[in-house]
Design an enzyme around this catalytic site. Structure first.
Site, mmCIF file in Angstrom:
data_model
loop_
_atom_site.group_PDB
_atom_site.id
_atom_site.type_symbol
_atom_site.label_atom_id
_atom_site.label_comp_id
_atom_site.label_asym_id
_atom_site.label_seq_id
_atom_site.Cartn_x
_atom_site.Cartn_y
_atom_site.Cartn_z
ATOM 1 N N ASP A 1 -6.415 56.922 40.680
ATOM 2 C CA ASP A 1 -6.466 55.522 41.111
ATOM 3 C C ASP A 1 -6.200 55.432 42.607
ATOM 4 O O ASP A 1 -5.408 56.201 43.154
ATOM 5 C CB ASP A 1 -5.378 54.724 40.380
ATOM 6 C CG ASP A 1 -5.470 54.903 38.877
ATOM 7 O OD1 ASP A 1 -6.361 54.296 38.272
ATOM 8 O OD2 ASP A 1 -4.663 55.687 38.324
ATOM 9 N N HIS B 1 -1.333 54.513 41.022
ATOM 10 C CA HIS B 1 -1.825 53.604 39.979
ATOM 11 C C HIS B 1 -1.284 52.187 40.126
ATOM 12 O O HIS B 1 -2.027 51.218 40.126
ATOM 13 C CB HIS B 1 -1.458 54.153 38.591
ATOM 14 C CG HIS B 1 -1.856 53.237 37.493
ATOM 15 N ND1 HIS B 1 -1.024 52.235 37.028
ATOM 16 C CD2 HIS B 1 -3.002 53.149 36.770
ATOM 17 C CE1 HIS B 1 -1.650 51.572 36.065
ATOM 18 N NE2 HIS B 1 -2.848 52.115 35.885
ATOM 19 N N GLU C 1 -9.565 62.079 36.908
ATOM 20 C CA GLU C 1 -9.567 60.648 37.217
ATOM 21 C C GLU C 1 -8.322 60.333 38.032
ATOM 22 O O GLU C 1 -7.258 60.899 37.775
ATOM 23 C CB GLU C 1 -9.538 59.831 35.912
ATOM 24 C CG GLU C 1 -9.674 58.329 36.083
ATOM 25 C CD GLU C 1 -8.388 57.511 36.139
ATOM 26 O OE1 GLU C 1 -8.473 56.285 36.274
ATOM 27 O OE2 GLU C 1 -7.281 58.098 36.076
ATOM 28 N N HIS D 1 -6.685 62.377 33.008
ATOM 29 C CA HIS D 1 -6.373 61.012 33.415
ATOM 30 C C HIS D 1 -5.159 60.989 34.353
ATOM 31 O O HIS D 1 -4.068 61.381 33.962
ATOM 32 C CB HIS D 1 -6.079 60.192 32.143
ATOM 33 C CG HIS D 1 -5.822 58.752 32.390
ATOM 34 N ND1 HIS D 1 -4.621 58.159 32.137
ATOM 35 C CD2 HIS D 1 -6.638 57.775 32.859
ATOM 36 C CE1 HIS D 1 -4.695 56.874 32.437
ATOM 37 N NE2 HIS D 1 -5.907 56.617 32.872
ATOM 38 N N GLU E 1 -10.875 55.364 40.404
ATOM 39 C CA GLU E 1 -10.737 53.950 40.042
ATOM 40 C C GLU E 1 -10.135 53.212 41.221
ATOM 41 O O GLU E 1 -9.002 53.483 41.631
ATOM 42 C CB GLU E 1 -9.854 53.772 38.793
ATOM 43 C CG GLU E 1 -9.851 52.291 38.425
ATOM 44 C CD GLU E 1 -8.914 51.909 37.313
ATOM 45 O OE1 GLU E 1 -8.426 52.777 36.566
ATOM 46 O OE2 GLU E 1 -8.668 50.687 37.209
HETATM 47 O O1 G3P Z 1 -9.844 55.690 33.037
HETATM 48 C C1 G3P Z 1 -9.646 54.331 32.978
HETATM 49 C C2 G3P Z 1 -8.214 54.006 32.939
HETATM 50 O O2 G3P Z 1 -7.576 54.786 33.892
HETATM 51 C C3 G3P Z 1 -7.952 52.551 33.186
HETATM 52 O O3 G3P Z 1 -6.610 52.210 32.994
HETATM 53 O O4 G3P Z 1 -4.428 51.502 33.799
HETATM 54 O O5 G3P Z 1 -4.839 53.896 33.395
HETATM 55 O O6 G3P Z 1 -5.886 52.788 35.332
HETATM 56 P P1 G3P Z 1 -5.400 52.631 33.927
HETATM 57 CA CA CA Z 2 -7.223 54.524 36.172
#
Ligand code: G3P
Ligand code: CA
Length: 246
Positions: A37, A50, A35, A8, A110
């Protein structure tokens, strides 16, 4: 089905989140997938970050969408985490894709601040993913289902996932996901532990669930018992990774 462990924001408990250092650490520590952002700079460049502001990770105030690429590149996103990472840049999406291109990992992108993505920017995103050959190893995710639908209308080369954080959204988006042909939905893990029936419901609809963000081995155990086999974590510790081979 084997357990899929998604790093993450990269391996973000040992390296600064959403940087190439965190992605390389994730690869080194056997993550299956990564993952991260993405949001747009003022001049429309997709940046891997993020928060909507630079404050937390660069200690400089200001919104990402109000700063140009050149202004963002003057910041560094490593020393807030640990001075050993001082100078670690905020990557552009293109830099991240280029770094991961030859490492055959699956990625979850994301896309944040959906309202700033014009059709032209969505087309550029699609072209960039195709240029770096991510068509069979990328899931594009968002909390905004309509935004995901807009991307899908413009390209069916990718997989898509709605993100959900509460029970009402889960039920509503699951129906939409099944209708749209999404094979995956991403849910806050606590929601699944509190409401295990959501897992059987999604299985019945043919939608697989990724649980985020699972950092405690005891929570992983609970989720595995409930049949979850895809998790996003900040902690690629042996107690988590060992479950892949049991
Ligand atoms: O993997 C989903 C998660 O990343 C969503 O929350 O705030 O960490 O982007 P956030
Ligand atoms: Ca995320």
């Amino acid at each position: 089905m084997p357990l899929e462990i998604i790093a993450h924001r990269g391996y973000s408990s040992i390296a600064p989140e959403n940087t190439l250092a965190a992605f390389l650490a994730a690869i080194e520590h056997q993550a299956d997938s990564i993952e991260f952002d993405v949001q747009l700079s003022a001049d429309g460049v997709p940046m891997v970050i993020h928060d909507s502001t630079l404050t937390r990770t660069t200690r400089i105030r200001g919104k990402v969408r109000k700063k140009t690429l050149e202004q963002i590149k003057r910041r560094e996103a490593g020393s807030w985490f640990d001075l050993r990472f001082k100078g670690e840049p905020i990557p552009t999406l293109e830099e991240a894709l280029s770094a991961l291109q030859n490492i055959k990992k699956f990625i979850y992108i994301e896309v944040k601040t959906h309202s700033y993505w014009t059709d032209e920017k969505i087309d550029e995103l699609i072209d960039m993913l195709l240029k770096y050959q991510f068509e069979n190893r990328c899931i594009i995710a968002s909390f905004n289902a309509s935004f995901i639908d807009r991307i899908r209308e413009r390209s069916d080369n990718f997989s898509f996932a709605y993100l959900v954080a509460n029970r009402t959204a889960f039920r509503r988006q699951l129906t939409k996901a099944a209708q749209a042909g999404n094979t995956v939905m991403m849910s806050k893990y606590k929601l699944l532990i509190k409401n295990p029936s959501l897992i059987s419901l999604s299985r019945a609809q043919g939608v697989d669930i990724v649980a985020w963000t699972v950092d405690k081995p005891k929570d992983l155990e609970k989720l595995l018992d409930l049949g979850i086999v895809r998790i996003a974590t900040n902690c690629l510790v042996p107690e988590m990774l060992d479950r892949k081979i049991q």
